[in-house]
Scaffold this active site. Sequence first.
Site, PDB file in Angstrom:
ATOM      1  N   GLY A 190       0.328   9.231  -0.640  1.00 50.82           N
ATOM      2  CA  GLY A 190       1.442   8.153  -0.456  1.00 50.82           C
ATOM      3  C   GLY A 190       0.650   7.453   0.842  1.00 50.82           C
ATOM      4  O   GLY A 190       1.002   6.137   0.941  1.00 50.82           O
ATOM      5  N   ASP A 191       0.278   8.096   1.629  1.00 53.43           N
ATOM      6  CA  ASP A 191      -0.290   7.236   3.018  1.00 53.43           C
ATOM      7  C   ASP A 191      -1.451   6.247   2.644  1.00 53.43           C
ATOM      8  O   ASP A 191      -1.265   5.220   3.079  1.00 53.43           O
ATOM      9  CB  ASP A 191      -0.596   8.287   3.765  1.00 53.43           C
ATOM     10  CG  ASP A 191      -1.835   9.465   3.494  1.00 53.43           C
ATOM     11  OD1 ASP A 191      -2.078   9.334   2.153  1.00 53.43           O
ATOM     12  OD2 ASP A 191      -2.073  10.335   4.213  1.00 53.43           O
TER      13      ASP A 191
END
Length: 431
Positions: A190-191
């Site tokens: 998700g980063d």
Amino acid sequence: MKPKVSIILTSYNKPDTVHLAIESVLAQKYDNWELLIMDDHSNDKTKRIIKGFLQDSRIQYFDSGIRDEDRHKTTRYATLINEALEKVSGDYISYLTDDDIYLPERLSEMTTILNNSPSYGVVYSKQLVRKIDQSGRTVYEKVRETNGILTKPQNLVDHCSVMHRASLLPLILAKYGSYWDDSPEYWHNGDAAFWARLAEWSPFYPIPKVLDICLKTPDSFQELNAFMPKELPTGLVVLSTNENTFLIDGNIRRKIDEAAFRMLKYDRKQLVKVHDPLLYQYREGAPIEKSVFSNAKLFPNYRFIKCGKSIFYTEGGCARPIESADALRRLKADLKDFILVAPEMLEDFQIGKPISRTFDQKNPIPEGKLFLYKRHFFVSGNGELKPMEAKVLRKLKYDKSLAIPLSKYEFASFPKGESLKWEVVRWKDKN
Ligand code: UDP
Ligand code: MG
């Protein structure tokens, strides 16, 4: 006035490391910070540890109160970060996880560069990655290097190695309608999805110093998720991160208590640890407790029971008689797996279709078992044979030597289900 740094710590059930993350913030040389602890409704042990730090007025604590069955719906840490970003009051934003340690100069080094370089929107640093085992011992260490000025930082820079200006946030929100993309397919990175958004406004400028230590623990999401199929095979016995034991039965999970675990001849060595977002997608069924021995309707599926000389395999809420010694040999059942039941108990069972020596549509294969055909492995469930990748087989701790070989005729007699394979969706550049 020194700029203020808002640190967002996402936390979930890491009682052995979360204090290290918090203490590393308290030990910063730079003191103008706020810490938002975004806890994803951790167990009491974790919460107790966190609560010990809340007397510091710079620390705020939020409990998401998420229901376990809702965990899989979004990439939870991204959801928590989005909630935190609505509350922050800092000039700079910095991310931290509950298994990462900032070195004491992390904030001072990063803020100095941002203060001195008004055109820099984002900075990132080197990271020491330390893999540790269950008892906290180091298995290996490596440095994740910086790679110059990055315009495509996705998958190159870790979650905990970044600081960016808060002023970029409204721009991202205006364009995307959210800060972090919390779609569940990005659990793995998700980063990366957020870095791509950030990088539209500023490259990532390197600080070639190690400023944090990332602990890779046996219970981390990546570790638990590696080689784990999206669907768990029926009959699997699993361990949650809270150390509870469950039987997966179709789309139900049934909690097994300790006494029942022993009485039902389950094997600790075969327990597979699974992450909660996956486990809690299964609906909760009746618990498996001692009382299953007095109520056949509650007795778990996929067990061998023995009454007098007869042996049965429990499946679909029935007891399927094993037709012959040959049939029993084929199942590779071990004497030690047989659970003795009293005749009154057996009477309580509905008797299912016998399990014969050979399998076909009239003589269905037992469910929840491992089969072998031409060097390929399959698990039975729902009347189907589901192919299983070798890596998945190992992850789920199936014993290959117990696989039941199928003839060509038998193999052809059953429909093939969806393959149990490991897929990891990585955030990829659309351009
Ligand atoms: N996390 C969360 N909710 C969950 C599982 C994880 O908020 O249900 C958070 C966790 O606290 C951590 C981050 O997600 O801050 C990444 O999790 P983890 O460290 O287990 O994954 P990995 O480092 O392997 O990517
Ligand atoms: Mg982690």
